[in-house]
Design an enzyme around this catalytic site. Sequence first.
Site, mmCIF file in Angstrom:
data_model
loop_
_atom_site.group_PDB
_atom_site.id
_atom_site.type_symbol
_atom_site.label_atom_id
_atom_site.label_comp_id
_atom_site.label_asym_id
_atom_site.label_seq_id
_atom_site.Cartn_x
_atom_site.Cartn_y
_atom_site.Cartn_z
ATOM 1 N N ALA A 148 41.387 22.933 15.426
ATOM 2 C CA ALA A 148 42.501 23.667 16.021
ATOM 3 C C ALA A 148 42.765 24.985 15.302
ATOM 4 C CB ALA A 148 43.758 22.798 16.011
ATOM 5 N N LYS A 191 34.103 30.155 6.818
ATOM 6 C CA LYS A 191 35.288 29.592 7.460
ATOM 7 C C LYS A 191 35.995 30.716 8.202
ATOM 8 C CE LYS A 191 39.580 27.103 6.462
ATOM 9 N NZ LYS A 191 40.396 26.464 5.389
ATOM 10 N N ASP A 209 46.582 19.080 2.238
ATOM 11 C CA ASP A 209 45.802 18.294 3.205
ATOM 12 C C ASP A 209 44.801 17.410 2.459
ATOM 13 O OD1 ASP A 209 44.897 17.345 5.636
ATOM 14 O OD2 ASP A 209 43.563 19.030 6.012
#
Length: 239
Positions: free
Chosen positions: A18, A35, A140
């Site tokens: 996402a 990335k 995370d």
Amino acid sequence: MAESSENSDVVQLLKQGAEGKLYIGTYKGKRCLVKERFEKKYRYPALDRQLTRQRIKAEQKAFQRCATAGLLTPAFYGADLEERKIYMEYLDKSRTAKDFIDELTASEQEAQESPQLRKLAEKIGFVVGVLHRNNLVHGDLTTSNMLLDPVENDAEDPVFPYRLVTIDFGLSHFSDNNENKGVDLYVLERAILSAHSQLPGLFAMILESYRVHNTNHCKETIAKYEEVRARGRKRTMVG
């Protein structure tokens, strides 16, 4: 900080989520991991650019702070703020801690008692403990965001010849707030219970090691973690 996107060519898409995509590319002629953050069309363009720049800069700082703290991450090569990209080392022989645990539990009936699993738990506890000791909140923590990179001819630890490399600092931030660190622990616990429900004692082993290595208000952080955990359980029961 910014480097021209001409230095990078896409070779292979690895993952798309996402927030962005991860792919193998090249950086100044060197094979690397790229990335790239997506543009959020629902945001005002100027705000989207500002937030993306802030997050890329925060991620770069996290790499630097981990290095200062003595923790392993992929080597940071550079970033391109205009192209929304970060270039880093590609550890082609590594695998995620999640995959390692899944393979271990598939091959060993008593995986909970495995010396390899205990060593992995100790390493995870060490990494998270050192992060929090240095006021770094990952944001995370999951076993998918930890890589096991094989160490060849490692006579020091033949049972577990791997380096534990932490990745994905997209939600990381610097904070001395014990509740933020407690939430970090809670996120890790929930991730482990979800991904590794067959190992109910794994998080306890991690926490045991964490207590040893976080010497920065560890008791207060654990207390906040337990408060967050209790609130989470209450929400689950209420629905």
